[in-house]
Design a protein around this motif. Structure first.
Motif, PDB file in Angstrom:
ATOM      1  N   ASN A  81      15.939 106.045 -67.193  1.00  0.00           N
ATOM      2  CA  ASN A  81      15.154 104.848 -66.902  1.00  0.00           C
ATOM      3  C   ASN A  81      13.791 105.212 -66.325  1.00  0.00           C
ATOM      4  O   ASN A  81      12.769 104.638 -66.713  1.00  0.00           O
ATOM      5  N   ALA A 126      20.188 103.118 -71.175  1.00  0.00           N
ATOM      6  CA  ALA A 126      19.225 103.311 -70.084  1.00  0.00           C
ATOM      7  C   ALA A 126      17.782 103.304 -70.576  1.00  0.00           C
ATOM      8  O   ALA A 126      16.881 102.952 -69.824  1.00  0.00           O
ATOM      9  N   THR A 127      17.562 103.665 -71.818  1.00  0.00           N
ATOM     10  CA  THR A 127      16.185 103.652 -72.329  1.00  0.00           C
ATOM     11  C   THR A 127      15.639 102.242 -72.458  1.00  0.00           C
ATOM     12  O   THR A 127      14.429 102.059 -72.550  1.00  0.00           O
ATOM     13  N   GLY A 129      15.615  99.772 -70.273  1.00  0.00           N
ATOM     14  CA  GLY A 129      15.350  99.077 -69.018  1.00  0.00           C
ATOM     15  C   GLY A 129      13.879  99.124 -68.646  1.00  0.00           C
ATOM     16  O   GLY A 129      13.103  98.236 -68.991  1.00  0.00           O
ATOM     17  N   ILE A 166      19.075  96.341 -67.637  1.00  0.00           N
ATOM     18  CA  ILE A 166      19.531  97.082 -66.445  1.00  0.00           C
ATOM     19  C   ILE A 166      20.884  96.555 -65.983  1.00  0.00           C
ATOM     20  O   ILE A 166      21.768  97.342 -65.611  1.00  0.00           O
TER      21      ILE A 166
END
Length: 182
Positions: A81, A126-127, A129, A166
């Motif tokens: 993130n 996670a990429t 967010g 998220i």
């Protein structure tokens, strides 16, 4: 992939030839419209590469690998993130994270008994967010195309493209920690 795109463009041109007033003008307009997104994305990926080459990046890498206690999923999520946020690019954040920290997280995951598939899922989610912060190329392009400013539209974008991903990531980590890979 490029061949498929060329074939698709050719099919669309042939199917709509009668509707096009000037093929040259249409192709020229499309090529011009593609430049802004290409340059926005390229500049942010280049920015991310510069970030990864800085000495401070090593300190950040050491810090993020220690966050999360015994759960490498938390550390991985934070690292990806942060990198996606710094680069303003999901793909840029993922590529830097995997190139610089991938082996470390794979070893941490194996030591903790976490399946590589789950590590991959957490990385991919996670990429999505912090990559959509205001300096993201897609956000800038979207606002430009819509004729809006950050002040007018970014809150809506942030809810959809930052907050919800998220929250999804937190749910994924919780489920992954409780039940393992799924």
């Amino acid at each position: 992939m490029i061949a498929a795109l060329v074939v698709a463009i050719a099919v669309i041109i042939v199917a709509n030839l009668r509707r096009l007033e000037s093929l040259t003008t249409t192709l020229d307009s499309g090529a011009n419209a593609s430049l802004l997104p290409i340059f926005n994305t390229a500049s942010l990926v280049g920015f991310g590469s510069v970030i990864a080459s800085l000495a401070a990046f090593e300190a950040i890498s050491l810090w993020v690998t220690s966050v999360g206690g015994d759960n490498p999923l938390i550390s991985l999520a934070i690292a990806v993130n942060l990198l996606a946020g710094m680069t303003g690019s999901a793909s840029g954040g993922m590529s830097i994270a995997l190139a610089t920290l991938g082996d470390t997280y794979l070893a941490m995951g194996q030591a903790a008994g976490i399946a590589p598939e789950l590590l991959h899922r957490v990385t991919a989610v996670a990429t999505g967010g912090l990559d959509a912060l205001p300096h993201n190329g897609a956000v800038i392009t979207l606002l430009s195309i819509c004729g809006l400013t950050h002040r007018q539209a970014y809150l809506d974008i942030a809810v959809v493209a930052v907050v919800v991903p998220i929250l999804s990531l937190v749910l994924l980590i919780a489920l992954g920690t409780l039940v393992g890979s799924f």
